[in-house]
Enzyme design. Structure first.
Site, mmCIF file in Angstrom:
data_model
loop_
_atom_site.group_PDB
_atom_site.id
_atom_site.type_symbol
_atom_site.label_atom_id
_atom_site.label_comp_id
_atom_site.label_asym_id
_atom_site.label_seq_id
_atom_site.Cartn_x
_atom_site.Cartn_y
_atom_site.Cartn_z
ATOM 1 N N PRO A 46 42.272 42.817 37.615
ATOM 2 C CG PRO A 46 43.680 44.591 38.172
ATOM 3 C CD PRO A 46 42.248 44.265 37.845
ATOM 4 C CG ASP A 85 46.532 44.943 41.552
ATOM 5 O OD1 ASP A 85 47.467 45.755 41.672
ATOM 6 O OD2 ASP A 85 45.405 45.126 42.011
ATOM 7 C CD1 TRP A 551 42.700 47.740 48.252
ATOM 8 C CD2 TRP A 551 41.546 46.672 46.661
ATOM 9 N NE1 TRP A 551 42.669 46.406 48.567
ATOM 10 C CE2 TRP A 551 41.969 45.737 47.613
ATOM 11 C CE3 TRP A 551 40.805 46.244 45.547
ATOM 12 C CZ2 TRP A 551 41.681 44.379 47.505
ATOM 13 C CZ3 TRP A 551 40.516 44.897 45.445
ATOM 14 C CH2 TRP A 551 40.953 43.979 46.417
ATOM 15 C CD GLN A 587 37.874 41.986 44.447
ATOM 16 O OE1 GLN A 587 38.079 43.194 44.510
ATOM 17 N NE2 GLN A 587 38.726 41.109 44.950
ATOM 18 C CD1 TRP A 591 39.240 46.742 40.444
ATOM 19 C CD2 TRP A 591 37.854 45.239 39.517
ATOM 20 N NE1 TRP A 591 39.315 46.872 39.082
ATOM 21 C CE2 TRP A 591 38.481 45.963 38.493
ATOM 22 C CE3 TRP A 591 36.939 44.238 39.188
ATOM 23 C CZ2 TRP A 591 38.234 45.715 37.144
ATOM 24 C CZ3 TRP A 591 36.701 43.980 37.843
ATOM 25 C CH2 TRP A 591 37.337 44.718 36.829
ATOM 26 C CE LYS A 632 37.450 32.021 54.393
ATOM 27 N NZ LYS A 632 38.126 33.225 54.817
ATOM 28 C CE LYS A 635 49.551 27.273 48.918
ATOM 29 N NZ LYS A 635 50.002 28.641 48.883
#
Ligand SMILES: [Zn+2]
Ligand SMILES: [Zn+2]
Length: 993
Positions: A46, A85, A551, A587, A591, A632, A635
């Site tokens: 999620p 999530d 988590w 992850q 996760w 990276k 914005k």
């Protein structure tokens, strides 16, 4: 049927197909209703519902979609449930920003209920944004029936998981120094910390701690000033000056060699011999010690250490300071090294894990709570130097103060890796706090063992990043002192101290003192109001105020998404472990890790989920998406186009194929508008053109493909061989989860179709020798396009569907089975020969380009050294056509691989001109939008030489361009015209139907 003109507009095409899927419920039909067929189990990791979906989400979602579509076509039942999530710090920070709130105190002021309502609202506002983007990229899933971690049913399953761990004795509470975010006001687990390391420059300092070993222990000097005249110091290095007021000891390595050196007239320093290089002046060694001997020394504290009274710098508090002046002790510690610093470590047990443990064992009498000089917001406490300042700000003040007191040897700028909060970017500190832990260290062996059962893509992660992480697994701090999360189901008795965990709502109701409303919200603050009756003393139990680390919640999704074991017990047990999951590299410590830990605990014994199981069998891990320069995406930098812009210009198919093919899965991506455009042109546009070609030239009467391989044209045999060969490669790669490889086989195949098969078959369509040949070519092309659509379906679901719909076969390509491989059609010899042919053609065409002779200009001959193609008439004819030569001669004596006769005789020149003329008219026909069967009238005004060339073979010309009449004059009644030059000769041409 799709409108042909729409094919060229990816946005219109794809939106139309999305509508088609929706209206015809194609996804729902693809999840076969027959429960007897084998299940392919997929867990959706999620995403946090905060902010907007980014390219990382799109990449993971593309991988998920490709794999699940593939296995669905392979005949599995693949249910796809998306998950969201909804809890945890990501949402809380997002809402804090939204409401302009800065810290926990302000949340408490506004009320937890109000804050959590705002979190809930934000989640539901964000969800459609995610759904829309995922759907737009073609991710098939059951969106209506998604799981959300905020639901009561989900929370109840999280409680059940926790209670299992509790019963297994894997949960404990401890007061520990842990990584802590002062802005979020909560501890972080070690894997959260690992997500936020950054290289930063900090000012480190070498501090002088005055030695006071001449004084008997505990005897404090009287009066305002130190009575020690000797200027002897321990030289200590620290990167966190703000921890100095909390210093209680210095640590030395027992086996390390130390020296006392003299600098200048009377300053003396003790430091490790191996670290003498930190001294910047000439020195003389005057004494030597082993670390173990140094424990007899004492030193004078820089600052007062009792937080119950103001801790002030010594010498600054007038008459009071002497009263509280204490001496620090020297302790032996194995963690001291001579890799950096001075070999003497300053010990602040409140702010370092090693420090804490050292003091707990060596100075058990010391109450660490007394030396917490920083408050929970990361600010220096009242009465401490730098009072009210954030720790990093207090650094400056302390350095200044030490300098004034002549206790600073020197400063040194260092760049080191420092952890920042992965969510709010605040520098983390180590802070003593009470927290609940899962004893992961007790599971470590199982974690390592169960990892052996997982197939990782890329494979090196198994023993690498993930394996190493498991081998060093630490206990997991799972409680958060926050608000928006699944509450910890632990209640404590105020009277007798009894502590218990509860694994279901039913249990909680059973012990509740007051009746619990049936439809209550399980979140804070409602849950906090439920008081339970103590099982031991009948006193009142209150819930601890913690919520879960989010988590923990996402790691519990295999069970909680179906409200296990309260509902759908069979579904969960049948689909556990997942056949496949996919997420980003981060992850491995998020996760993937928490799924793995909880699964290991829940399968220690078989309680229905099997024994010693990982949570997933196959995992595909994607890298980061960076901009074209390797930065990276940010914005602030505005260094990437919005996904919507990409969808509009090139469509989701192009983006999907770019994401899956451009970079080996697991590596970092370089993303740019340009690179998606390339894929669009290289693959999607070519498929569209192939389809258009079929539309324009093929004999549509041909319905079913019936052919005897022996009787086929060599190009047909070849493309069938390529199709089956590619299918074999793609299928093998896909069942091994090698998506990048699979997609690259596909891209090659599309190139073969468009740049070779169709291009070399043009004549068969445009000027077929007979009806039969056109029929055969049409049937094969149609068959190939359909089979292509099937192979492409998981990767580029939109254009595949467009091709399939255009050819009017069935409802949807996505309801088709994956094509069977016909090994008999994989003619290896032909594949090799064709490759040889194309390589030779490439050489010959390069030679032509080198001497600037257009391909349309015929040449007399090509000599080839190798004999592989000798006697292969069909292939040699193709080669002759491709490079436009009259003859091919095999000659082993030539110098290079080939030799091209570039001499243009007058006859060859005439022929070349003819071809130019024909080409020119064909272009005009296309411009006028004529169909191949349309007969035309042609007007031409040209220099005599051109006219003569045409007149010499007028009927041949008419046939080539399908013209009824040719007039050597100008007209003003034309559908298309052109005024141009052939070589250097001027001409005008006009055509009309
Ligand atoms: Zn934070
Ligand atoms: Zn009690």
């Amino acid at each position: 049927m799709l409108d042909n003109s729409k094919l060229s507009n990816p946005k219109e095409l794809e939106e139309k197909i999305l509508k088609f899927w929706e209206e015809n419920q194609i996804y729902q039909k693809s999840v076969k209703k027959d429960f007897k067929i084998p299940i392919f189990s997929f867990y959706d990791g999620p995403p946090f519902l905060s902010g907007k979906p980014h390219y990382g989400h799109l990449l993971a979602t593309t991988i998920k979609d490709i794999v699940t579509r593939f296995f669905s076509m392979k005949g599995y039942r693949v249910e796809r449930r998306v998950g969201w999530d909804c809890h945890g710090l990501p949402v809380e920070k997002y809402v804090e920003e939204l409401l302009g709130i800065k810290n926990k105190r302000e949340i408490e002021k506004m009320g937890v209920e109000k804050f959590n309502q705002a979190c809930r609202k934000a989640v539901f506002e964000t969800k459609p944004l995610f759904e829309k983007t995922l759907q737009r990229i073609g991710r098939w899933a059951d969106y209506k029936n998604s799981y959300m971690t905020l639901e009561n049913s989900y929370i109840e399953s999280v409680w059940w998981v926790f209670k299992k761990l509790w019963d297994l004795d894997l949960v404990y509470k401890d007061f520990r120094v842990t990584p802590y975010c002062p802005s979020c006001g909560t501890p972080l687990s070690n894997f959260e910390v690992n997500q936020g390391y950054r290289d930063v420059a900090d000012e480190s300092i070498y501090v002088k701690f005055q030695i006071s070993n001449s004084l008997p222990t505990g005897d404090l000097p009287k009066g305002g000033k130190s009575q020690i005249n000797s200027k002897s110091y321990f030289l200590v290095w620290t990167t966190t000056p703000w921890t100095l007021p909390a210093n209680v000891a210095l640590a030395v390595g027992p086996k390390i060699d130390y020296v006392k050196v003299k600098i200048g007239a009377n300053e003396e320093y003790i430091l490790a011999e191996a670290r003498l290089s930190v001294l910047k002046e000439p020195y003389k060694i005057i004494e030597r010690y082993k670390g173990v001997d140094l424990i007899d020394f004492k030193y004078e504290q820089l600052y007062q250490v009792q937080s119950s009274v103001p801790t002030l710098p010594t010498g600054q508090a007038g008459g009071r300071q002497a009263k509280f002046k204490v001496q620090g002790s020297i302790l032996n510690a194995d963690f001291v090294s001579t890799e950096d610093g001075t070999g003497i470590v300053h010990i602040a047990p409140a702010f370092g894990e090693d420090d804490f443990n050292l003091i707990k064992t060596q100075e058990p009498g010391l109450n660490i709570k007394d030396v917490i000089t920083v408050d929970e917001e990361g600010k220096m406490k009242k009465g401490v130097i730098g009072e009210g300042l954030f720790v990093k700000e207090a650094d400056k003040k302390i350095i200044e103060d030490l300098k004034n007191r002549h206790l600073l040897y020197r400063t040194e700028e260092i760049s080191h890796s420092y952890p920042f909060c992965w969510r709010c970017d605040t520098p983390l500190i180590y802070y003593p706090i009470k927290s609940w832990y899962v004893e992961v260290t007790a599971l470590r062996q199982k974690l390592v063992k169960n990892n052996k059962k997982i197939n990782w893509a890329p494979a090196y992660l198994k023993e690498g990043r993930f394996g190493k992480w498991l081998a060093g697994a630490k206990d997991w701090a799972i409680s958060r002192t926050r608000f928006w999360g699944a509450p910890l189901p632990i209640w404590e008795c105020e009277k007798c101290g009894n502590v218990d965990a509860f694994g279901s709502f039913k249990e909680i109701r059973k012990f509740s003192i007051k009746p619990v409303p049936e439809n209550m919200d399980f979140h804070r603050p409602q849950i906090d109001e439920i008081k339970l009756k103590c099982g031991k003393c009948s006193g009142e139990m209150s819930r601890v105020s913690y919520v879960f680390d989010c988590w923990f919640e996402s790691g519990a999704m295999p069970y909680a998404q179906w409200h296990y074991p309260f509902e759908r017990k069979d579904v969960v047990e049948k689909t556990f472990p997942a056949d496949f999951i996919a997420e980003g590299l981060d992850q491995t410590r998020g996760w993937f890790y928490t799924l793995h830990v909880l699964a290991a605990a829940l399968t220690l014994k078989n309680i229905g989920l099997g024994k010693d199981k990982p949570a997933f069998k196959n995992v595909v891990v994607n890298g980061l998406i960076l901009d074209e320069y390797g930065r990276k995406l940010s914005k602030k930098l505005m260094n990437y186009p919005e996904p919507d812009e990409i969808f509009e210009k090139y469509g989701a198919d192009a983006l999907r194929l770019f994401l899956i093919s451009s970079t080996a899965v697991g590596e970092d991506y370089r993303f740019s508008d340009k690179s998606v455009k390339e894929i669009y042109q290289k693959v999607i546009a070519k498929l569209i053109n192939s389809l258009k070609f079929y539309d324009l030239y093929a004999d549509k009467k041909v319905q079913n493909l019936k052919f005897k391989v022996q009787s086929l044209n060599i190009l047909d045999k070849w493309i069938l061989a390529r199709l089956n060969e590619a299918n074999q490669n793609i299928s093998k790669a896909m069942v091994n989860y090698q998506l990048t490889e699979a997609s690259r086989f596909l891209i090659d195949l599309v190139d073969d179709l468009s740049n070779w098969y169709i291009r070399r078959s043009r004549k068969r369509f445009q000027k077929p020798e007979n009806e039969k040949d056109l029929e055969q070519a049409s049937a094969i092309l149609k068959y190939i396009l359909i089979e292509f659509a099937k192979l492409l379906a998981p990767f580029t679901p939109f254009i595949s569907e467009a091709i399939y719909n255009e050819l009017k076969i069935g409802t949807s390509v996505h309801l088709e089975e994956w094509p069977k491989i016909n090994k008999k059609l994989i003619d290896k010899k032909l594949l090799i020969a064709m490759k040889e042919l194309r390589d030779t053609a490439t050489l010959a065409l390069a030679k032509r380009a080198g001497v600037k002779i257009k391909v349309r200009q015929p040449l007399a001959e090509l000599k080839i050294k190798k004999a592989e193609l000798r006697n292969k008439i069909d292939l040699l004819n193709i080669l002759k056509d491709e490079i436009n030569v009259k003859e091919i001669i095999f000659d082993s004596k030539i110098g290079g691989e080939i030799e091209l006769n570039t001499k243009i005789t007058p006859e060859l020149e005439v022929e070349g001109t003819k071809r130019e003329l024909i080409r020119l008219v064909q272009d005009l026909r296309q411009e006028a939008g004529y169909k191949p069967k349309d007969r035309i009238h042609l007007w031409i005004e040209a220099v005599p030489r051109l006219q003569k060339i045409m007149e010499a073979d007028l009927n041949g010309f008419k046939k080539e361009i399908n013209a009824e009449n040719i007039f050597f004059a100008k007209t003003d009644k034309f559908d298309a015209e052109i005024s141009t030059k052939i070589n250097s000769e001027q001409l005008w041409v006009g055509i009309k139907k």
